[in-house]
Design an enzyme around this catalytic site. Structure first.
Site, PDB file in Angstrom:
ATOM      1  N   GLY A  49       1.070  10.251   0.347  1.00 18.04           N
ATOM      2  CA  GLY A  49       0.553   8.932   0.012  1.00 18.04           C
ATOM      3  C   GLY A  49      -0.868   9.060  -0.497  1.00 18.04           C
ATOM      4  CG  ASN A  50      -4.166  10.434   1.275  1.00 17.72           C
ATOM      5  OD1 ASN A  50      -4.754   9.689   2.046  1.00 17.72           O
ATOM      6  ND2 ASN A  50      -3.803  11.660   1.602  1.00 17.72           N
ATOM      7  CG  HIS A  51      -0.653   6.432  -3.760  1.00 22.85           C
ATOM      8  ND1 HIS A  51       0.081   7.413  -3.137  1.00 22.85           N
ATOM      9  CD2 HIS A  51       0.224   5.458  -4.106  1.00 22.85           C
ATOM     10  CE1 HIS A  51       1.351   7.044  -3.098  1.00 22.85           C
ATOM     11  NE2 HIS A  51       1.463   5.853  -3.670  1.00 22.85           N
ATOM     12  CB  ALA A  52      -3.540   1.328  -3.353  1.00 18.12           C
TER      13      ALA A  52
END
Length: 133
Positions: A49-52
């Site tokens: 992940g580590n995102h939007a």
């Protein structure tokens, strides 16, 4: 803005025969599904992940094992969600930062409202935070 939330898909069946779990566009999924993908063979405790996303909405389901999802809203509010059953799902609206941690042998299904588009990703947490100041 909508916040992330857990919900359950309907299950049909019985323990002695097994179950079918049903997800339907615009019925128990709040958007039209344009892309489906799954993550698998992820080492235990690996972080993804580590995102939007600017536009993309997603539904996450742990088909096997468990997935812990930490979300951060534009206001900075953090929430933790534990997915551990194939009839349980997490709705992720746009503009929510997510970090996912997987158990050993986890299999995660993702239903997306958009086709893959690199320009829809916010990959730097500072950019995400600065967008809402």
């Amino acid at each position: 803005m909508t916040q992330p939330y857990l919900f359950e898909f309907p299950e049909i069946g019985a323990p002695e025969k097994g179950f079918i779990t049903v997800a339907e566009n615009l019925k128990n999924i709040p958007f039209e599904v344009k892309r489906v993908f799954w993550t698998h063979s992820i080492p235990a405790q690996a972080i993804r992940g580590n995102h939007a996303h600017y536009r993309n909405q997603q539904i996450l389901v742990a088909l096997q094992g468990s997935v812990t999802v930490i979300t951060t809203s534009p206001s900075g509010e953090e929430k933790s969600f534990e997915l551990h059953s194939p009839d349980q799902a997490l709705y992720l609206p746009p503009n929510v930062w997510r970090i996912m941690n997987y158990s050993e042998n986890a299999l995660q299904l993702v239903l997306s409202s958009e086709l893959y588009d690199e320009t829809d990703y916010i990959r730097d947490i500072s950019d995400f935070q600065n967008q809402w100041k």
